[in-house]
Design a protein around this motif. Structure first.
Motif, PDB file in Angstrom:
ATOM      1  N   ALA A  91       5.846   6.316  21.184  1.00 29.52           N
ATOM      2  CA  ALA A  91       4.781   5.963  20.225  1.00 29.52           C
ATOM      3  C   ALA A  91       4.777   4.506  19.663  1.00 29.52           C
ATOM      4  CB  ALA A  91       4.373   6.992  18.997  1.00 29.52           C
ATOM      5  N   VAL A  92       3.914   3.701  19.609  1.00 28.18           N
ATOM      6  CA  VAL A  92       3.833   2.258  19.006  1.00 28.18           C
ATOM      7  C   VAL A  92       3.142   2.548  17.807  1.00 28.18           C
ATOM      8  CG1 VAL A  92       3.221  -0.011  19.447  1.00 28.18           C
ATOM      9  CG2 VAL A  92       3.944   1.261  21.429  1.00 28.18           C
ATOM     10  N   GLN A  93       3.893   2.030  16.668  1.00 26.80           N
ATOM     11  CA  GLN A  93       3.132   2.013  15.424  1.00 26.80           C
ATOM     12  C   GLN A  93       2.299   0.735  15.160  1.00 26.80           C
ATOM     13  OE1 GLN A  93       3.610   4.555  13.217  1.00 26.80           O
ATOM     14  NE2 GLN A  93       4.464   5.763  14.735  1.00 26.80           N
ATOM     15  N   ASP A  94       1.027   1.195  14.453  1.00 28.24           N
ATOM     16  CA  ASP A  94       0.263   0.253  14.028  1.00 28.24           C
ATOM     17  C   ASP A  94       0.833  -0.204  12.582  1.00 28.24           C
ATOM     18  OD1 ASP A  94      -1.934  -1.377  13.155  1.00 28.24           O
ATOM     19  OD2 ASP A  94      -3.323   0.069  13.635  1.00 28.24           O
ATOM     20  N   GLU A  95       1.214  -1.724  12.550  1.00 32.52           N
ATOM     21  CA  GLU A  95       1.588  -2.453  11.564  1.00 32.52           C
ATOM     22  C   GLU A  95       0.804  -2.437  10.093  1.00 32.52           C
ATOM     23  OE1 GLU A  95       3.820  -6.049  12.409  1.00 32.52           O
ATOM     24  OE2 GLU A  95       4.823  -5.154  13.921  1.00 32.52           O
ATOM     25  N   ARG A  96      -0.693  -2.588  10.527  1.00 34.81           N
ATOM     26  CA  ARG A  96      -1.496  -2.252   9.444  1.00 34.81           C
ATOM     27  C   ARG A  96      -1.493  -1.014   8.882  1.00 34.81           C
ATOM     28  NH1 ARG A  96      -6.882  -3.651  12.802  1.00 34.81           N
ATOM     29  NH2 ARG A  96      -5.874  -2.216  13.956  1.00 34.81           N
ATOM     30  N   LEU A  97      -1.287  -0.003   9.448  1.00 39.40           N
ATOM     31  CA  LEU A  97      -1.393   1.399   8.974  1.00 39.40           C
ATOM     32  C   LEU A  97       0.062   1.517   8.437  1.00 39.40           C
ATOM     33  CD1 LEU A  97      -2.546   4.106   8.502  1.00 39.40           C
ATOM     34  CD2 LEU A  97      -1.381   4.739  10.904  1.00 39.40           C
ATOM     35  N   LEU A  98       1.035   0.890   8.529  1.00 41.39           N
ATOM     36  CA  LEU A  98       2.392   1.110   8.077  1.00 41.39           C
ATOM     37  C   LEU A  98       2.398   0.297   6.755  1.00 41.39           C
ATOM     38  CD1 LEU A  98       4.787   0.428  10.954  1.00 41.39           C
ATOM     39  CD2 LEU A  98       4.441   2.591  10.168  1.00 41.39           C
ATOM     40  N   ARG A  99       1.826  -1.026   6.682  1.00 38.54           N
ATOM     41  CA  ARG A  99       1.537  -1.782   5.639  1.00 38.54           C
ATOM     42  C   ARG A  99       0.763  -0.820   4.399  1.00 38.54           C
ATOM     43  NH1 ARG A  99       0.621  -5.944   9.369  1.00 38.54           N
ATOM     44  NH2 ARG A  99       2.565  -7.485   9.204  1.00 38.54           N
ATOM     45  N   LEU A 100      -0.361  -0.174   4.895  1.00 42.60           N
ATOM     46  CA  LEU A 100      -1.135   0.591   3.945  1.00 42.60           C
ATOM     47  C   LEU A 100      -0.680   1.541   3.432  1.00 42.60           C
ATOM     48  CD1 LEU A 100      -4.987   1.568   5.032  1.00 42.60           C
ATOM     49  CD2 LEU A 100      -3.501   3.206   4.190  1.00 42.60           C
ATOM     50  N   VAL A 101       0.122   2.491   4.214  1.00 41.85           N
ATOM     51  CA  VAL A 101       0.800   3.387   3.633  1.00 41.85           C
ATOM     52  C   VAL A 101       2.152   2.902   2.590  1.00 41.85           C
ATOM     53  CG1 VAL A 101       2.521   5.311   4.185  1.00 41.85           C
ATOM     54  CG2 VAL A 101       0.506   5.008   5.630  1.00 41.85           C
ATOM     55  N   ALA A 102       2.429   1.935   2.922  1.00 38.61           N
ATOM     56  CA  ALA A 102       3.377   1.271   2.031  1.00 38.61           C
ATOM     57  C   ALA A 102       2.824   0.818   0.762  1.00 38.61           C
ATOM     58  CB  ALA A 102       4.216   0.015   2.360  1.00 38.61           C
ATOM     59  N   GLN A 103       1.870   0.473   0.767  1.00 36.73           N
ATOM     60  CA  GLN A 103       0.850  -0.044  -0.350  1.00 36.73           C
ATOM     61  C   GLN A 103       0.364   1.153  -1.282  1.00 36.73           C
ATOM     62  OE1 GLN A 103      -2.401  -2.184   1.075  1.00 36.73           O
ATOM     63  NE2 GLN A 103      -1.171  -4.076   1.706  1.00 36.73           N
ATOM     64  N   VAL A 104       0.134   2.237  -0.469  1.00 38.30           N
ATOM     65  CA  VAL A 104      -0.203   3.479  -1.169  1.00 38.30           C
ATOM     66  C   VAL A 104       1.032   4.241  -1.971  1.00 38.30           C
ATOM     67  CG1 VAL A 104      -1.252   5.744  -1.090  1.00 38.30           C
ATOM     68  CG2 VAL A 104      -2.169   3.727   0.229  1.00 38.30           C
ATOM     69  N   MET A 105       2.156   4.106  -1.208  1.00 37.20           N
ATOM     70  CA  MET A 105       3.448   4.367  -1.710  1.00 37.20           C
ATOM     71  C   MET A 105       3.733   3.572  -3.017  1.00 37.20           C
ATOM     72  SD  MET A 105       5.018   7.205  -0.319  1.00 37.20           S
ATOM     73  CE  MET A 105       4.926   8.000   1.255  1.00 37.20           C
ATOM     74  N   ALA A 106       3.705   2.389  -2.993  1.00 39.14           N
ATOM     75  CA  ALA A 106       3.784   1.445  -4.086  1.00 39.14           C
ATOM     76  C   ALA A 106       3.035   1.968  -5.218  1.00 39.14           C
ATOM     77  CB  ALA A 106       3.530  -0.189  -3.854  1.00 39.14           C
ATOM     78  N   VAL A 107       1.755   2.263  -5.166  1.00 38.86           N
ATOM     79  CA  VAL A 107       0.916   2.542  -6.230  1.00 38.86           C
ATOM     80  C   VAL A 107       1.524   4.012  -6.899  1.00 38.86           C
ATOM     81  CG1 VAL A 107      -1.440   3.373  -6.724  1.00 38.86           C
ATOM     82  CG2 VAL A 107      -1.201   1.571  -5.219  1.00 38.86           C
ATOM     83  N   GLN A 108       1.866   5.063  -5.793  1.00 41.43           N
ATOM     84  CA  GLN A 108       2.313   6.072  -6.279  1.00 41.43           C
ATOM     85  C   GLN A 108       3.637   5.986  -7.014  1.00 41.43           C
ATOM     86  OE1 GLN A 108       1.025   9.085  -6.402  1.00 41.43           O
ATOM     87  NE2 GLN A 108       2.468  10.224  -7.087  1.00 41.43           N
ATOM     88  N   LEU A 109       4.403   5.255  -6.798  1.00 36.44           N
ATOM     89  CA  LEU A 109       5.660   4.784  -7.370  1.00 36.44           C
ATOM     90  C   LEU A 109       5.529   4.006  -8.703  1.00 36.44           C
ATOM     91  CD1 LEU A 109       8.039   3.914  -4.171  1.00 36.44           C
ATOM     92  CD2 LEU A 109       8.052   5.900  -5.492  1.00 36.44           C
ATOM     93  N   LEU A 110       4.466   3.202  -8.840  1.00 35.77           N
ATOM     94  CA  LEU A 110       4.368   2.636 -10.058  1.00 35.77           C
ATOM     95  C   LEU A 110       3.795   3.727 -10.885  1.00 35.77           C
ATOM     96  CD1 LEU A 110       2.811  -0.769  -9.058  1.00 35.77           C
ATOM     97  CD2 LEU A 110       5.057  -0.242  -9.956  1.00 35.77           C
ATOM     98  N   VAL A 111       2.966   4.746 -10.584  1.00 29.98           N
ATOM     99  CA  VAL A 111       2.333   5.815 -11.371  1.00 29.98           C
ATOM    100  C   VAL A 111       3.790   6.548 -11.907  1.00 29.98           C
ATOM    101  CG1 VAL A 111       0.944   7.726 -11.476  1.00 29.98           C
ATOM    102  CG2 VAL A 111       0.160   5.667 -10.280  1.00 29.98           C
ATOM    103  N   GLU A 112       4.488   6.788 -10.953  1.00 36.39           N
ATOM    104  CA  GLU A 112       5.621   7.674 -11.273  1.00 36.39           C
ATOM    105  C   GLU A 112       6.736   6.957 -11.871  1.00 36.39           C
ATOM    106  OE1 GLU A 112       6.797  10.280  -8.032  1.00 36.39           O
ATOM    107  OE2 GLU A 112       4.782  11.251  -8.148  1.00 36.39           O
ATOM    108  N   SER A 113       6.633   5.639 -12.277  1.00 32.16           N
ATOM    109  CA  SER A 113       7.909   4.757 -12.524  1.00 32.16           C
ATOM    110  C   SER A 113       8.781   5.354 -13.873  1.00 32.16           C
ATOM    111  CB  SER A 113       7.255   3.452 -12.974  1.00 32.16           C
ATOM    112  OG  SER A 113       6.575   3.515 -13.860  1.00 32.16           O
ATOM    113  N   SER A 114       8.101   5.926 -14.615  1.00 34.11           N
ATOM    114  CA  SER A 114       8.749   6.563 -15.969  1.00 34.11           C
ATOM    115  C   SER A 114       9.585   7.962 -15.542  1.00 34.11           C
ATOM    116  CB  SER A 114       7.724   6.849 -16.904  1.00 34.11           C
ATOM    117  OG  SER A 114       6.996   7.693 -16.551  1.00 34.11           O
TER     118      SER A 114
END
Length: 702
Positions: A408-431
């Motif tokens: 399987a060849v990964q779509d780098e745009r989808l990878l960046r999108l998932v990483a951005q959403v993960m960043a938002v979630q991690l910032l929300v849970e930062s405490s």
């Protein structure tokens, strides 16, 4: 065979047998002969019928005058017959030309069109072979593009040498050119390559006409016969007309080919655009679904499982310090981890016997590469590492994933999108996650290194809340890359400090580590051994300690910085050294100037031996150096036998080791002796008052 009319033959026979007073019969015979010519002409009789008619009139006894008139009539009739035949040929040629134009008007690709033109050319002129040469403007040569009636494969694709053959003459002066016998024609500039092909095909008569686009020729149309043949003006004109039609048709076919290619390219572009739009819509839908989960107050585990579904892969989310926050699916590391336990044991940490997690050896270099590149990085074994960040330079962690299908060849745009959403979630849970803890620990070490520091009791309280016991010995390690690290240092330092239960901070591009342990030199060497291969270039490492207490951490940091500067000045970059390992330079670099510690580390065993055994090895050592390293001269100054000095030197070697007379070690021994003597003299003077002897009575060793 046609014959002239029967009644005209009967009349000639009667008049031949009857008397002819006054020449009346001859005149009638002449008139009947002319009428017979007209009748033959009207009947389309062949030329030999005219000869038969003349012979019969001559046999009937016609006079010379009348025979001349009959001959003139016959010649005129033959001329009219020839002209009529030519007209019929022209009509047939024009009809064939119209049919050809109709064929050429039908849309064809260029190769098919050339075949139609050549077939028509052969039919129009009834020749054995026809072929076309086209000029390639890009390559600047003429080559035979197609042929019809050829018997060898030598003709098609033949590149015509410049200035030779019929084609060059036609291209130079755009007009028809023909020869009844090509090989024997001296008007032509011959080429061995062309002559070889002409001989192989058995060609003799060749006619060439230009193919023109406006006034510029772009090729040549040839027809050839395998026998000597003289082409008529009508044939040349007919082939020229065909070449005019062919030129227009070829130009249209080339335009059609270009148009077809452009349409195909536009269709491909349209397909790519449609695929891109579909992909963008799918990305938008995936982002909407993941963001809705974050807005719906989901936890990191739920988001990881949803991301694994969107990506079709097993995922693992790791904090900046290497802590695994969550996983979804089975993420098998490409190889077992190595290192970690040895470094912890060398630093004397409480976790020295902890077995390293295999994922750590994979995560550290992967995270370093991904954050340095600031984009997804494909790793060996089908793994991907995606940086999770919030803004430039903000490292929240790393997303590791392995596709469910190996190919399987990964779509780098989808990878960046998932990483951005993960960043938002991690910032929300930062405490509530290890991210906040890691940032707090980094800030705490920055406070310990700062000057002026916060009040010690505040730092100690903060340390206790973080589970750090500053009362236990720690070492300070400063690592400076001698090359472009591009943010890799911070990634590695976070993971290394986490593995050894220490603290890390960044200072002017250098990684500063506070690690549990008491051996600063060993800790520095462990850092250098692991970091240099990861970065791919040398790293200069300095260390100081052990330290205990908030205030001593700052002083240890300053000593390590001065040690780093000293290593740079001494030209030992890319190596590892501690303040203590620098010897007397370390004494000068340290804040507390531990002179006594330096003396003890260099000649302490000799001093202790003298104090315990009441010997005089220290004085013997001093005298030995004063005598230039000569035992005999030292014995004279000490007023003892040389063998006594030799035995004392052997004892000193047992106490200090066999290398004490090496230049570098000997220098430190002499410096330690000088410091010891000065300190001892000053102490004795303070005790006994002015004028007291600084010497100390010692028993002589025999």
């Amino acid at each position: 065979m046609h014959s002239f009319p029967a009644y005209r033959a009967a009349a000639l026979s009667v008049r031949q047998s009857a008397p002819d007073p006054g020449g009346t019969v001859s005149q009638d015979m002449s008139e009947d002969g002319v009428l017979a010519v007209l009748e033959l002409l009207a009947a389309g009789a062949p030329a030999q019928e005219y000869e038969v008619l003349a012979e019969r009139v001559r046999s009937a006894g016609a006079g010379p005058e009348h025979l001349d008139r009959l001959g003139s009539a016959i010649q005129l009739g033959l001329s009219i017959r020839t002209w009529t035949e030519r007209q019929k040929q022209r009509e047939a040629g024009m009809s064939a030309l119209v049919d050809t134009a109709r064929d050429l008007a039908t849309p064809h690709d260029l190769d098919t069109l050339l075949k139609v033109i050549l077939r028509r050319a052969r039919l129009l002129l009834a020749v054995d072979m026809s072929y076309i040469g086209l000029y390639d403007e890009g390559e600047r040569y003429v080559s035979i593009r197609a042929a019809d009636g050829h018997t060898t494969a030598l003709n098609v694709g033949l590149r015509l040498p410049g200035g030779t053959g019929l084609g060059s003459a036609v291209m130079a002066n755009p007009s028809p050119f023909w020869t009844p016998d090509y090989l024997a024609d001296e008007r032509i500039q011959h080429s061995g390559e062309i002559d070889y092909v002409v001989k192989a095909e058995g060609l003799q008569a060749i006619l060439a006409v230009p193919l023109s686009r406006g006034a510029s020729p772009f090729g040549t149309l040839y027809v050839a016969e395998r026998k000597v043949r003289h082409f008529t003006t009508d044939e040349i004109a007919l082939l020229s007309s065909l070449s005019d039609l062919a030129s227009v048709a070829i130009e249209k076919a080339e335009l059609l080919d270009r148009t077809t290619a452009l349409v195909a390219e536009l269709e491909q572009h349209s397909t790519r655009v449609e695929a891109g739009l579909r992909s963008a819509q799918e990305l938008s839908d995936a982002q909407h679904r993941l963001i809705q989960l974050v807005l719906g107050d989901c936890d990191l585990d739920t988001l990881a499982r949803a991301s694994a579904t969107e990506l079709g892969a097993a995922v693992q989310v790791c904090a900046a310090n290497g802590t695994v926050l969550t996983s979804a699916g089975l993420l098998r590391p490409a190889g077992e981890g190595a290192g970690g336990a040895e470094e912890a044991a060398c630093a004397g940490g409480a976790d020295g016997d902890r077995a390293p997690d295999p994922i750590e050896s994979l995560l550290v270099p992967a995270a370093m590469d991904a954050h340095a590149a600031r984009e997804p990085v494909a790793l060996a074994g089908g793994l991907w590492a995606v940086p999770i960040s919030a803004g430039t330079g903000s490292n929240l962690g790393t997303l590791l994933l392995r596709p469910d299908r190996p190919d399987a060849v990964q779509d780098e745009r989808l990878l960046r999108l998932v990483a951005q959403v993960m960043a938002v979630q991690l910032l929300v849970e930062s405490s509530r996650t290890a991210i906040a803890e890691g940032q707090v620990r980094d800030d705490f070490l920055a406070d310990l290194l700062a000057s002026p520091q916060r009040p010690p009791h505040q730092l100690e309280q903060h340390a206790r809340r973080l589970g750090i016991n500053l009362g236990k010995p720690h070492v300070v390690v400063v690592a400076r890359p001698e090359g472009d690290a591009r943010g890799k240092m911070a990634i590695w330092a976070s993971s290394y400090a986490h593995r050894l239960s220490g603290l890390k901070s960044m200072h002017n591009g250098c990684a500063v580590l506070l690690l549990p342990g008491s051996d600063a030199g060993c800790a520095g060497r462990a850092v250098s051994a692991e970091l240099s291969p990861l970065l791919g270039h040398p790293v200069t490492v300095s260390s100081a300690g052990p330290v205990a207490g908030p205030a001593s951490v700052h002083h240890g940091f300053q000593e390590a910085l001065r040690c780093l500067d000293a290593m740079t000045s001494l030209g030992v970059i890319g190596r590892s050294a501690s303040v203590r390992e620098l010897g007397f330079l370390g004494v000068l670099l340290s804040d507390n100037h531990d002179v006594e510690g330096f003396v003890d580390s260099v000649i302490g065993p000799v001093i202790d031996y003298d104090q315990q055994r009441f010997t005089d090895l220290t004085r013997t050592l001093e005298t030995y150096f004063e005598a230039g390293g000569s035992p005999t001269n030292a014995a004279k100054k000490l007023h003892v036998h040389p063998n006594t000095v030799a035995r004392r030197l052997e004892r000193i070697s047992e106490l200090l080791g066999p290398q004490w007379q090496q230049p570098e070690r000997a220098l430190e021994v002499q410096l330690a002796l000088r410091v010891f003597r000065v300190r001892h003299s000053l102490r004795m003077r303070d005790r006994a008052g002015p004028g007291a002897d600084g010497g100390a009575p010692k028993a002589q060793e025999t």
